[in-house]
Design an enzyme around this catalytic site. Structure first.
Site, mmCIF file in Angstrom:
data_model
loop_
_atom_site.group_PDB
_atom_site.id
_atom_site.type_symbol
_atom_site.label_atom_id
_atom_site.label_comp_id
_atom_site.label_asym_id
_atom_site.label_seq_id
_atom_site.Cartn_x
_atom_site.Cartn_y
_atom_site.Cartn_z
ATOM 1 N N ASP B 411 0.851 -1.184 0.000
ATOM 2 C CA ASP B 411 0.000 0.000 0.000
ATOM 3 C C ASP B 411 0.893 1.242 0.000
ATOM 4 O OD1 ASP B 411 -1.701 2.113 0.640
ATOM 5 O OD2 ASP B 411 -2.918 0.894 2.008
ATOM 6 N N HIS B 412 0.819 2.011 -1.075
ATOM 7 C CA HIS B 412 1.711 3.160 -1.209
ATOM 8 C C HIS B 412 1.397 4.263 -0.198
ATOM 9 C CE1 HIS B 412 4.988 5.038 -3.126
ATOM 10 N NE2 HIS B 412 4.751 4.647 -4.363
#
Lengths: 81, 446
Positions: B411-412
């Site tokens: 998850d950026h």
């Protein structure tokens, strides 16, 4: 143990792990894990169950000899007397 | 008085059906006891309790299908001596009577036990159904505390669904939402009618049963659809992959297994999972949850293992504290988890505790996995098939050796590619020294 009994034991063991399998549909010379969707945990459980039912010791180095149903039958027959 | 509510057993779970009670009136329960079996779309789950007390009232009847957060039963705390007899309906406390008014609740946490049974100071307090009683320590994430403070919600009125019943930010939001709903529509979740006699049949008289395979398969499909659609809608995934030489560890594991009976042999999955857990100690931003706009680090390293089910679908229950587990124990827990997942017999903590997921699709023969993160987690590690590959070695020579492609979907919002790349490199490094994977981490790290 005679061959029909041994074959039944192998099928019964397999069906405990893969209940959807119909023994008559299995091709004896085609890799078993390709015909029946067995992951490595299923395969280990299959071999453990055979070991427990038949008292056959299956060293890990022999796993590669056990590919098709014929292989499994031959291997067990030679060791079950 | 403790109110035990239906916990959320996964990101996509909205409701559950009580299949059976594993406790009866008057039973004493302690932390970790299984109190009920609840059918979710994925599986029949053994629901555990993380509080102690004596069962005073079973609110739900087998067959009841209720939303997450609904009161399932009420317990008298061990410290509440001389409480009224559980079976006497007249003496059974009503929700309002057991609800400490909000201003008093904070004090109730440290106050003597009797404070919790003080009648509510206003009928409004019934909406703020308390969960934690007197003397109970409230576990809550920092962001949950902050939000509760902001919304003026007492944590004692919130049912925790995090690890060990810890209150998460989402739990606080649920209470806020249900308060709003209760105001708008009386008779919703918070006002379940107490029922003291629990016949083991539905209102129609039909016996309570778990879903049929077809029903379950449909329900699981839609649960997976909901979770994965949410993942792809909300999570800005980034993907990385690297090839890891497996020559050393393959030989090492074969030698390790050679002396052991078949029942004690370890599959490669165990050291792979262990390597992920050890690497996560250095990359905490990949281990935890992204909830309501911020990352919350996991309280431990609990690895969700993706297990495909024979009838279709998959489930990813957690193995707790993997880094502190040696390989033999990890293998036993993995084998046990897989067999119980396939038999649809899992415990509630296993459904909710995972702080990351590992999937091993190598068994199906693929080399590269590009995973979809299971929300609210922030990362998924995938292992492909171990295959012989041609690799350049020292001095420009080439060699054939077994290798695996390990991939990361992350998850950026919680981490960046640079750290993700270092994380994969750390997994690769650990897999080159298999001995280091074989001990409980607390023995090799100070």
């Amino acid at each position: 143990m005679d061959e029909p009994t041994l074959r039944k034991t192998v099928f019964d063991t397999l069906r405990r792990i893969a209940p959807e399998v119909t023994p008559a549909d299995l091709e004896p010379a085609v890799p078993l894990r390709d015909q029946v969707d067995l992951d490595s945990m299923d395969w280990l459980n299959f071999l453990i169950a055979l070991h427990e039912k038949l008292g056959v010791d299956i060293p890990e180095s022999d796993y590669q000899k056990l590919v098709t149903l014929d292989d499994v039958m031959g291997y067990l027959k030679a060791r079950c007397g | 008085m403790i109110e035990f509510r239906l916990p959320s057993l996964g990101a996509e779970m909205e409701d559950g059906t009580l299949l059976e009670w594993c406790v009866k009136l008057g039973d004493r329960v302690k932390k970790g006891d299984v109190v009920a079996v609840v059918d979710t779309s994925k599986s029949a789950i053994d629901v555990e309790i993380w509080q102690e007390g004596t069962v005073e009232e079973l609110v739900l009847t087998p067959g009841d299908k209720v939303p997450v957060g609904t009161v399932m039963m009420r317990l008298r705390e061990a410290s509440e001596a001389g409480a009224p007899a559980a079976t006497n309906p007249a003496a059974a406390p009503s929700p309002a009577a057991t609800a400490p008014a909000r201003p008093a609740a904070a004090a109730a946490r440290t106050a003597p036990p009797t404070t919790a049974q003080r009648p509510a100071e206003s009928p409004k307090a019934a909406a703020a159904t308390p969960v934690a009683g007197a003397g109970e320590r409230q576990r809550a994430s920092p962001s949950a505390r902050a939000l509760a403070h902001e919304l003026d919600i007492d944590l004692a009125t919130v049912a925790g669904t995090g690890p060990h019943g810890a209150i998460t930010r989402e739990d606080v939001e649920k209470v806020a939402a249900s308060r709003k709903a209760t105001k708008e529509a009386p008779g919703s979740v918070a006002t379940t009618k107490p029922r003291l006699e629990a016949p083991a049949a539905t209102a129609g008289g039909a016996p309570v049963r778990a879903a049929t395979p077809v029903e379950r398969s449909l329900a699981m499909r839609s649960a997976i659809a909901a979770a994965m659609a949410r993942s792809k809608r909300e999570i800005p995934h980034y993907y990385l992959a690297t090839e890891v030489p497996m020559q050393r560890i393959t030989r090492w594991l074969a030698a390790r297994n050679a002396g052991k009976p078949i029942t004690e042999r370890v599959l490669m999955a165990a050291p792979l999972i262990k390597a992920v857990a050890l690497a996560l100690r250095k990359f905490p931003e990949l281990n935890g949850y992204y909830q309501n706009g911020s990352f919350v680090a996991g309280e431990g390293i609990h690895i969700g293992v993706a297990i495909s089910l024979r009838q279709g679908g998959l489930i990813a229950p957690a193995i707790r504290d993997v880094a502190d587990t040696d390989l033999d124990e990890l293998m036993r827990r993995l084998a046990n988890l897989v067999s119980r997942a396939r038999a649809l017999s899992l415990r509630s903590s296993e459904m909710t505790d995972a702080t990351i997921t590992v999937t091993n699709l190598g068994d199906q023969g693929v080399e590269l996995v590009q995973g979809v993160i299971y929300p609210p987690q922030v990362a998924l590690v995938g292992f492909g098939k171990v295959t012989d590959r041609v690799r350049a070695v020292d001095d420009g020579a080439i060699a054939v050796m077994p290798a695996v492609t390990v991939s990361l979907a992350a998850d950026h919002r919680a981490s960046d590619g640079h750290r993700g790349a270092l994380f994969l490199a750390e997994i690769a490094r650990l897999l080159q020294s298999p001995e280091s994977l074989d001990v409980a981490a607390d023995k090799i790290m100070k």
